[in-house]
Enzyme design. Structure first.
Site, PDB file in Angstrom:
ATOM      1  N   ALA A 188      45.819  51.277   8.950  1.00 21.41           N
ATOM      2  CA  ALA A 188      46.994  51.560   8.101  1.00 21.41           C
ATOM      3  C   ALA A 188      47.381  53.206   7.921  1.00 21.41           C
ATOM      4  O   ALA A 188      48.572  53.411   8.097  1.00 21.41           O
ATOM      5  CB  ALA A 188      46.984  50.999   6.589  1.00 21.41           C
TER       6      ALA A 188
ATOM      7  N   ARG B 136      45.390  52.781  15.480  1.00 22.49           N
ATOM      8  CA  ARG B 136      45.582  51.715  14.432  1.00 22.49           C
ATOM      9  C   ARG B 136      44.917  51.891  12.999  1.00 22.49           C
ATOM     10  O   ARG B 136      44.183  53.189  13.036  1.00 22.49           O
ATOM     11  CB  ARG B 136      44.796  50.292  15.133  1.00 22.49           C
ATOM     12  CG  ARG B 136      43.524  50.554  15.849  1.00 22.49           C
ATOM     13  CD  ARG B 136      42.275  50.828  15.244  1.00 22.49           C
ATOM     14  NE  ARG B 136      42.074  50.343  14.239  1.00 22.49           N
ATOM     15  CZ  ARG B 136      40.947  50.787  13.234  1.00 22.49           C
ATOM     16  NH1 ARG B 136      40.451  52.301  13.510  1.00 22.49           N
ATOM     17  NH2 ARG B 136      40.818  50.376  12.089  1.00 22.49           N
TER      18      ARG B 136
ATOM     19  N   ARG C 218      54.799  47.377  14.430  1.00 25.38           N
ATOM     20  CA  ARG C 218      53.718  46.245  13.621  1.00 25.38           C
ATOM     21  C   ARG C 218      54.120  45.908  12.526  1.00 25.38           C
ATOM     22  O   ARG C 218      54.501  47.086  11.694  1.00 25.38           O
ATOM     23  CB  ARG C 218      52.377  46.865  13.655  1.00 25.38           C
ATOM     24  CG  ARG C 218      51.579  47.104  15.261  1.00 25.38           C
ATOM     25  CD  ARG C 218      50.110  47.412  14.973  1.00 25.38           C
ATOM     26  NE  ARG C 218      49.511  46.109  14.792  1.00 25.38           N
ATOM     27  CZ  ARG C 218      48.225  46.327  14.279  1.00 25.38           C
ATOM     28  NH1 ARG C 218      47.683  47.471  13.969  1.00 25.38           N
ATOM     29  NH2 ARG C 218      47.505  45.181  13.911  1.00 25.38           N
TER      30      ARG C 218
ATOM     31  N   ASP D 169      45.966  46.876   4.461  1.00 23.22           N
ATOM     32  CA  ASP D 169      47.374  47.358   5.237  1.00 23.22           C
ATOM     33  C   ASP D 169      48.461  47.176   4.413  1.00 23.22           C
ATOM     34  O   ASP D 169      49.519  47.774   4.683  1.00 23.22           O
ATOM     35  CB  ASP D 169      47.358  46.487   6.463  1.00 23.22           C
ATOM     36  CG  ASP D 169      46.155  46.595   7.349  1.00 23.22           C
ATOM     37  OD1 ASP D 169      45.029  46.102   7.034  1.00 23.22           O
ATOM     38  OD2 ASP D 169      46.421  47.369   8.233  1.00 23.22           O
TER      39      ASP D 169
ATOM     40  N   ASN E 115      44.835  42.461   4.602  1.00 25.85           N
ATOM     41  CA  ASN E 115      43.564  43.211   5.207  1.00 25.85           C
ATOM     42  C   ASN E 115      43.469  42.486   6.603  1.00 25.85           C
ATOM     43  O   ASN E 115      44.011  41.554   6.850  1.00 25.85           O
ATOM     44  CB  ASN E 115      42.389  43.226   4.246  1.00 25.85           C
ATOM     45  CG  ASN E 115      42.524  43.464   2.869  1.00 25.85           C
ATOM     46  OD1 ASN E 115      42.951  44.504   2.461  1.00 25.85           O
ATOM     47  ND2 ASN E 115      42.200  42.399   2.013  1.00 25.85           N
ATOM     48  N   LYS E 116      42.452  43.105   7.207  1.00 29.35           N
ATOM     49  CA  LYS E 116      42.332  42.764   8.597  1.00 29.35           C
ATOM     50  C   LYS E 116      41.546  41.176   8.360  1.00 29.35           C
ATOM     51  O   LYS E 116      40.903  40.954   7.425  1.00 29.35           O
ATOM     52  CB  LYS E 116      41.145  43.513   9.187  1.00 29.35           C
ATOM     53  CG  LYS E 116      40.525  43.105  10.244  1.00 29.35           C
ATOM     54  CD  LYS E 116      41.245  42.836  11.432  1.00 29.35           C
ATOM     55  CE  LYS E 116      42.180  43.952  11.876  1.00 29.35           C
ATOM     56  NZ  LYS E 116      43.287  43.622  12.887  1.00 29.35           N
TER      57      LYS E 116
END
Lengths: 341, 341
Positions: A59, A57, A98, A243, A253-254
């Site tokens: 990016a 995981r 994803r 990302d 982003n997360k």
């Protein structure tokens, strides 16, 4: 058939992925920090499974995984006698495993045109993706450190970060964590506040592991503590990854990133986003058009297979959020720093 | 010696604590939602342990536990022949078992003057604390629901809450969750976004349990999702409790509250704090003077006894944060609503 092995990666503290003659070797990030387990990926299903359950995981790491994924599919197709249409369909499945990170599709799209030239050509281009990502990470580290030191007076610095943006999230070194590594190399890090990053704890499992391996002082905190840690004046700068970056400077982003950004804006400290150029998506005008991946409810409602919430409860589990450009102090890439939006 | 039993509690969905002839019975909230376990508390050490490990928690419930704690100490002192000085010292230990919630000390201080009048007088006053808290909760529910419905147009409402402020956190009914119960009773709740509330998951374990028991639709989400859920326009109002309210309107709440408040301010939706009058502390001029409890690092670094982070990593685990009055739309108590600070 022989294949070129992965390029040398100077100063790379740990490898999230590596091409071997046997196929793509991934460090299974779901097992860290307790166990260091490698996955040898030789077919598309295994790769998609590894991507979906976040064994790989981050990016930029997904960009490399996408590029090598084309090679994995070519080899599997050769073994199983796929025609061009089947190969194309399988590669598209990798590309779409994803939805939020633009880099995964970008990695696939960069090497796929070389399929007619053969596996070695594809692998050479995938290796170039890795090499360039590592070089970009180091440049991001230098650019970000320089920018932060020009804007923040306090020495040494107290830095907050969210999720994992280190060697594990990239081909090596890191983006936001690359900046922190660079600041640490200059002797200027007092402490890193590491958001644990629920639900999958990339902060406490992965970022803390990387920081621990290099002896960088850090404190893991619940994500919910980030805002008050910032408002209490305990943090000088927040640095996170991205990302996907839209044309107007909005970033995906997360999940939890926009909360950190709001607190930084309120406290008047810089909120810095670090990402390679490959994260900028010319096809995304603003954050409003970014697809936000929703992940399984069980990630929130269970722990290691044991139910935490009542059986009937449901969960909302978006994996990312969008930080509007107005809350971002600077976006750092390998070419420089954009600090006005 | 016989003692009056607890007062009847109409419409109280579950009892966090209850006085029985055998002593103080606490519902052990650390075992929920998997198991319903009661603790029969007959000595001060057991009570302090239960308070510290959050078997009983929530500001108003701690007020009742403090009041009954004086009775527990009196009975233990009688059994063990304590003098007045020892009794006083033991009661002070109960009073100081957790530093941030003003209600715990308030409950102790309210009944302690009755010690010379005997156990029955102390218990009668403790029962009054419980009865008044439940009455206050119901009034808070009505006041909060009325205020929200006068300020928010959408029907039915999508509400966000953090931590647990329900029957479990009070003597019965709830503060912020009492408002949600009241809105639900009026048929006006579409969904409740429940922040899971790391590290101890009072949201997913306790609030979801209370909502599930009453069939109120809810979605558990990571705390880090709260800001984006709000910014995405999925929430009409956020309601939370308080552990201490300063004279200037700053409030100490469960860690993560100020992040919710920042997002509400940015999105332009109301951020509502609900608490009984006993939570207002005349001795605290502003939030800056509130002691923030830091809890054990293991709550963050471990899960059910299993280490999550690297062995060498340390944690920062503040249990509360301070929301400045400027970010609070309204403070609801049993006497009305303060919506200007």
């Amino acid at each position: 058939m022989t294949s070129p092995i992965s390029p040398a990666t100077p100063a790379s503290p740990v490898r999230s992925l590596e091409w071997l003659d046997t196929g793509l070797r991934l460090l299974d990030q779901t097992a860290l920090p307790q166990r260091v387990v490698y996955l040898d990926i030789t077919d598309v299903d295994a790769l998609i499974d590894a991507i979906r359950r976040l064994a790989v995981r981050g990016a930029p790491a997904l960009g490399a995984a996408g590029a090598y994924g084309v090679a994995v599919a070519m080899r599997q197709g050769e073994r199983q006698g796929w025609d061009a249409g089947r190969l194309d369909a399988e590669i598209t499945r990798v590309r779409d495993a994803r939805p939020t990170a633009v880099n995964l599709a970008g990695g696939v799209d960069r090497v796929a045109p070389l399929i007619p030239a053969g596996l070695d050509a594809v692998l050479a281009e995938a290796h170039a993706v890795v090499r360039e990502d590592i070089e970009a990470n180091h440049a991001i580290g230098r650019n970000g450190a320089d920018w932060i030191l020009s804007r923040v007076e306090r020495r040494p610095l107290r830095v907050l970060t969210h999720c994992n943006t280190g060697s594990l999230a990239t081909a090596g070194w890191g983006t936001a964590l690359g900046i922190i590594r660079e600041l640490h190399a200059r002797g200027l890090v007092e402490v890193v506040y590491v958001d644990e990053t629920r639900p999958l704890l990339q902060g406490s499992r992965l970022t803390a592991w990387e920081l621990d391996q290099e002896g960088i002082p850090h404190l893991v905190q619940p994500d919910s503590a980030a805002a008050s840690t910032i408002l209490r004046g305990l943090v000088d700068v927040a640095v996170i990854g991205a990302d996907r970056i839209a044309l107007n400077g909005d970033t995906a982003n997360k999940i939890g990133s926009v909360g950190v950004a709001l607190a930084c804006a309120d406290a008047g400290i810089p909120f810095v986003v670090a990402a390679p150029r490959t994260t900028f998506d010319d096809h995304t005008p603003t954050g409003a058009t970014i697809t936000i991946e929703e992940r399984p409810e069980s990630e929130v409602l269970e722990w290691a297979g044991t139910r935490v919430a009542p059986t009937a409860s449901r969960a909302f589990n978006p994996a990312f959020d969008v930080t509007p450009a107005r809350l971002i102090s600077a976006i750092v890439d390998e070419t420089g720093v954009r600090d006005t939006f």
